[in-house]
Design a protein around this motif. Structure first.
Motif, PDB file in Angstrom:
ATOM      1  N   SER A 157       0.871  -1.178   0.000  1.00 30.95           N
ATOM      2  CA  SER A 157       0.000   0.000   0.000  1.00 30.95           C
ATOM      3  C   SER A 157       0.907   1.226   0.000  1.00 30.95           C
ATOM      4  O   SER A 157       2.086   1.142   0.368  1.00 30.95           O
ATOM      5  CB  SER A 157      -0.887   0.015   1.246  1.00 30.95           C
ATOM      6  OG  SER A 157      -0.099   0.231   2.409  1.00 30.95           O
ATOM      7  N   PHE A 158       0.348   2.353  -0.402  1.00 26.91           N
ATOM      8  CA  PHE A 158       1.121   3.597  -0.369  1.00 26.91           C
ATOM      9  C   PHE A 158       1.582   3.884   1.053  1.00 26.91           C
ATOM     10  O   PHE A 158       2.726   4.280   1.276  1.00 26.91           O
ATOM     11  CB  PHE A 158       0.270   4.738  -0.927  1.00 26.91           C
ATOM     12  CG  PHE A 158       0.931   6.091  -0.871  1.00 26.91           C
ATOM     13  CD1 PHE A 158       2.242   6.276  -1.256  1.00 26.91           C
ATOM     14  CD2 PHE A 158       0.216   7.197  -0.445  1.00 26.91           C
ATOM     15  CE1 PHE A 158       2.846   7.532  -1.223  1.00 26.91           C
ATOM     16  CE2 PHE A 158       0.804   8.452  -0.395  1.00 26.91           C
ATOM     17  CZ  PHE A 158       2.121   8.615  -0.785  1.00 26.91           C
ATOM     18  N   SER A 159       0.718   3.657   2.043  1.00 24.38           N
ATOM     19  CA  SER A 159       1.080   3.907   3.443  1.00 24.38           C
ATOM     20  C   SER A 159       2.247   3.015   3.875  1.00 24.38           C
ATOM     21  O   SER A 159       3.158   3.469   4.561  1.00 24.38           O
ATOM     22  CB  SER A 159      -0.125   3.681   4.360  1.00 24.38           C
ATOM     23  OG  SER A 159      -1.149   4.595   4.055  1.00 24.38           O
ATOM     24  N   SER A 160       2.225   1.743   3.470  1.00 23.80           N
ATOM     25  CA  SER A 160       3.327   0.834   3.816  1.00 23.80           C
ATOM     26  C   SER A 160       4.639   1.297   3.192  1.00 23.80           C
ATOM     27  O   SER A 160       5.704   1.219   3.819  1.00 23.80           O
ATOM     28  CB  SER A 160       3.018  -0.591   3.358  1.00 23.80           C
ATOM     29  OG  SER A 160       1.914  -1.102   4.046  1.00 23.80           O
ATOM     30  N   LEU A 161       4.553   1.780   1.959  1.00 31.10           N
ATOM     31  CA  LEU A 161       5.742   2.305   1.290  1.00 31.10           C
ATOM     32  C   LEU A 161       6.283   3.523   2.041  1.00 31.10           C
ATOM     33  O   LEU A 161       7.498   3.663   2.222  1.00 31.10           O
ATOM     34  CB  LEU A 161       5.418   2.660  -0.157  1.00 31.10           C
ATOM     35  CG  LEU A 161       6.567   3.178  -1.014  1.00 31.10           C
ATOM     36  CD1 LEU A 161       7.691   2.155  -1.106  1.00 31.10           C
ATOM     37  CD2 LEU A 161       6.060   3.539  -2.411  1.00 31.10           C
ATOM     38  N   GLN A 162       5.371   4.406   2.485  1.00 34.10           N
ATOM     39  CA  GLN A 162       5.795   5.582   3.253  1.00 34.10           C
ATOM     40  C   GLN A 162       6.500   5.166   4.547  1.00 34.10           C
ATOM     41  O   GLN A 162       7.519   5.750   4.918  1.00 34.10           O
ATOM     42  CB  GLN A 162       4.591   6.449   3.607  1.00 34.10           C
ATOM     43  CG  GLN A 162       4.017   7.230   2.464  1.00 34.10           C
ATOM     44  CD  GLN A 162       2.855   8.069   2.935  1.00 34.10           C
ATOM     45  OE1 GLN A 162       1.778   7.552   3.180  1.00 34.10           O
ATOM     46  NE2 GLN A 162       3.078   9.355   3.077  1.00 34.10           N
ATOM     47  N   VAL A 163       5.952   4.174   5.236  1.00 33.26           N
ATOM     48  CA  VAL A 163       6.553   3.719   6.495  1.00 33.26           C
ATOM     49  C   VAL A 163       7.922   3.100   6.236  1.00 33.26           C
ATOM     50  O   VAL A 163       8.895   3.396   6.943  1.00 33.26           O
ATOM     51  CB  VAL A 163       5.615   2.737   7.233  1.00 33.26           C
ATOM     52  CG1 VAL A 163       6.330   2.068   8.405  1.00 33.26           C
ATOM     53  CG2 VAL A 163       4.361   3.470   7.719  1.00 33.26           C
ATOM     54  N   LEU A 164       8.021   2.261   5.218  1.00 32.16           N
ATOM     55  CA  LEU A 164       9.304   1.655   4.869  1.00 32.16           C
ATOM     56  C   LEU A 164      10.341   2.734   4.578  1.00 32.16           C
ATOM     57  O   LEU A 164      11.472   2.677   5.082  1.00 32.16           O
ATOM     58  CB  LEU A 164       9.140   0.729   3.660  1.00 32.16           C
ATOM     59  CG  LEU A 164      10.407   0.024   3.182  1.00 32.16           C
ATOM     60  CD1 LEU A 164      10.905  -0.971   4.229  1.00 32.16           C
ATOM     61  CD2 LEU A 164      10.141  -0.684   1.855  1.00 32.16           C
ATOM     62  N   ALA A 165       9.962   3.731   3.808  1.00 32.47           N
ATOM     63  CA  ALA A 165      10.892   4.820   3.465  1.00 32.47           C
ATOM     64  C   ALA A 165      11.269   5.629   4.704  1.00 32.47           C
ATOM     65  O   ALA A 165      12.431   6.006   4.861  1.00 32.47           O
ATOM     66  CB  ALA A 165      10.284   5.723   2.400  1.00 32.47           C
ATOM     67  N   ALA A 166      10.313   5.877   5.584  1.00 35.05           N
ATOM     68  CA  ALA A 166      10.603   6.651   6.801  1.00 35.05           C
ATOM     69  C   ALA A 166      11.629   5.928   7.666  1.00 35.05           C
ATOM     70  O   ALA A 166      12.535   6.560   8.215  1.00 35.05           O
ATOM     71  CB  ALA A 166       9.317   6.897   7.591  1.00 35.05           C
ATOM     72  N   ILE A 167      11.499   4.619   7.772  1.00 32.01           N
ATOM     73  CA  ILE A 167      12.468   3.846   8.569  1.00 32.01           C
ATOM     74  C   ILE A 167      13.821   3.846   7.874  1.00 32.01           C
ATOM     75  O   ILE A 167      14.855   4.126   8.492  1.00 32.01           O
ATOM     76  CB  ILE A 167      11.970   2.399   8.799  1.00 32.01           C
ATOM     77  CG1 ILE A 167      10.647   2.393   9.561  1.00 32.01           C
ATOM     78  CG2 ILE A 167      13.027   1.592   9.561  1.00 32.01           C
ATOM     79  CD1 ILE A 167       9.937   1.033   9.567  1.00 32.01           C
ATOM     80  N   ALA A 168      13.818   3.538   6.582  1.00 36.22           N
ATOM     81  CA  ALA A 168      15.078   3.472   5.823  1.00 36.22           C
ATOM     82  C   ALA A 168      15.801   4.810   5.820  1.00 36.22           C
ATOM     83  O   ALA A 168      17.031   4.858   5.955  1.00 36.22           O
ATOM     84  CB  ALA A 168      14.801   3.012   4.395  1.00 36.22           C
ATOM     85  N   ASP A 169      15.052   5.896   5.689  1.00 35.02           N
ATOM     86  CA  ASP A 169      15.653   7.232   5.642  1.00 35.02           C
ATOM     87  C   ASP A 169      16.236   7.653   6.984  1.00 35.02           C
ATOM     88  O   ASP A 169      16.956   8.651   7.065  1.00 35.02           O
ATOM     89  CB  ASP A 169      14.631   8.276   5.188  1.00 35.02           C
ATOM     90  CG  ASP A 169      14.283   8.146   3.719  1.00 35.02           C
ATOM     91  OD1 ASP A 169      15.027   7.468   2.978  1.00 35.02           O
ATOM     92  OD2 ASP A 169      13.252   8.712   3.313  1.00 35.02           O
ATOM     93  N   ASN A 170      15.914   6.914   8.032  1.00 40.32           N
ATOM     94  CA  ASN A 170      16.437   7.222   9.365  1.00 40.32           C
ATOM     95  C   ASN A 170      17.448   6.152   9.784  1.00 40.32           C
ATOM     96  O   ASN A 170      17.452   5.714  10.929  1.00 40.32           O
ATOM     97  CB  ASN A 170      15.275   7.316  10.368  1.00 40.32           C
ATOM     98  CG  ASN A 170      15.654   8.089  11.595  1.00 40.32           C
ATOM     99  OD1 ASN A 170      16.158   9.195  11.493  1.00 40.32           O
ATOM    100  ND2 ASN A 170      15.413   7.520  12.764  1.00 40.32           N
ATOM    101  N   ASP A 171      18.258   5.726   8.830  1.00 37.68           N
ATOM    102  CA  ASP A 171      19.286   4.701   9.060  1.00 37.68           C
ATOM    103  C   ASP A 171      18.726   3.400   9.611  1.00 37.68           C
ATOM    104  O   ASP A 171      19.404   2.687  10.356  1.00 37.68           O
ATOM    105  CB  ASP A 171      20.404   5.228   9.975  1.00 37.68           C
ATOM    106  CG  ASP A 171      21.199   6.343   9.325  1.00 37.68           C
ATOM    107  OD1 ASP A 171      21.366   6.298   8.095  1.00 37.68           O
ATOM    108  OD2 ASP A 171      21.634   7.263  10.035  1.00 37.68           O
ATOM    109  N   GLY A 172      17.478   3.102   9.267  1.00 41.98           N
ATOM    110  CA  GLY A 172      16.898   1.822   9.650  1.00 41.98           C
ATOM    111  C   GLY A 172      16.461   1.719  11.088  1.00 41.98           C
ATOM    112  O   GLY A 172      16.159   0.628  11.563  1.00 41.98           O
TER     113      GLY A 172
END
Length: 149
Positions: free
Chosen positions: A31-46
């Motif tokens: 989902s778009f929301s899941s993609l946003q969450v994945l990116a938010a975590i990844a963008d914060n060094d995981g």
């Protein structure tokens, strides 16, 4: 162009951009929301908290919680206690989650950068400033009609 038509054009432009992210997410089985969450975590060094994900994505806490639970079941993340606040859990990408995110998130950012590069620096700065101003004015005006913060 009259004001009503300009508002409709702006909405169409925003929705068409949002649809690109939606289509990307769908192509990945997300989902778009899941993609946003994945990116938010990844963008914060995981590593980040649910609160920081909500702040970055503007998603409701319940939605983020459901997505985090799903990612936990898939083995993409683990949860760790935060020393300073035991009620909060730190969300950490597992090696599998990091590998998954690294195959997706940098490509999205690269597309964003390439699209912005097609605009002149003046256009980019104007777009950012105008978007900020519009957001502030829209928020002000919506507060006149609705009980929002």
């Amino acid at each position: 162009m009259e004001l009503k038509q300009q508002c409709e054009e702006l909405e169409r432009a925003w929705r068409s951009t949002a649809m690109v992210y939606e289509d990307c997410a769908k192509s990945l089985g997300l989902s778009f929301s899941s993609l946003q969450v994945l990116a938010a975590i990844a963008d914060n060094d995981g590593r980040c908290t649910q609160k920081s994900i909500c702040a970055k994505t503007f998603l409701p806490k319940q939605s983020v919680n459901a997505i985090v639970a799903s990612m936990l079941r898939l083995g993409y993340i683990t949860l760790e206690e935060v020393d300073t606040d035991r009620r909060n859990k730190r969300i950490c990408l597992t090696p599998a989650g990091r590998s998954y995110a690294e195959a997706i998130v940098p490509k999205i950012h690269q597309a964003e950068y390439q699209a912005m590069e097609k605009l002149s620096e003046k256009q980019r700065n104007g777009f950012i400033e105008t978007s900020r101003q519009y957001g502030m004015y829209f928020h002000e005006c919506m507060r006149e009609f609705f009980d929002i913060a």
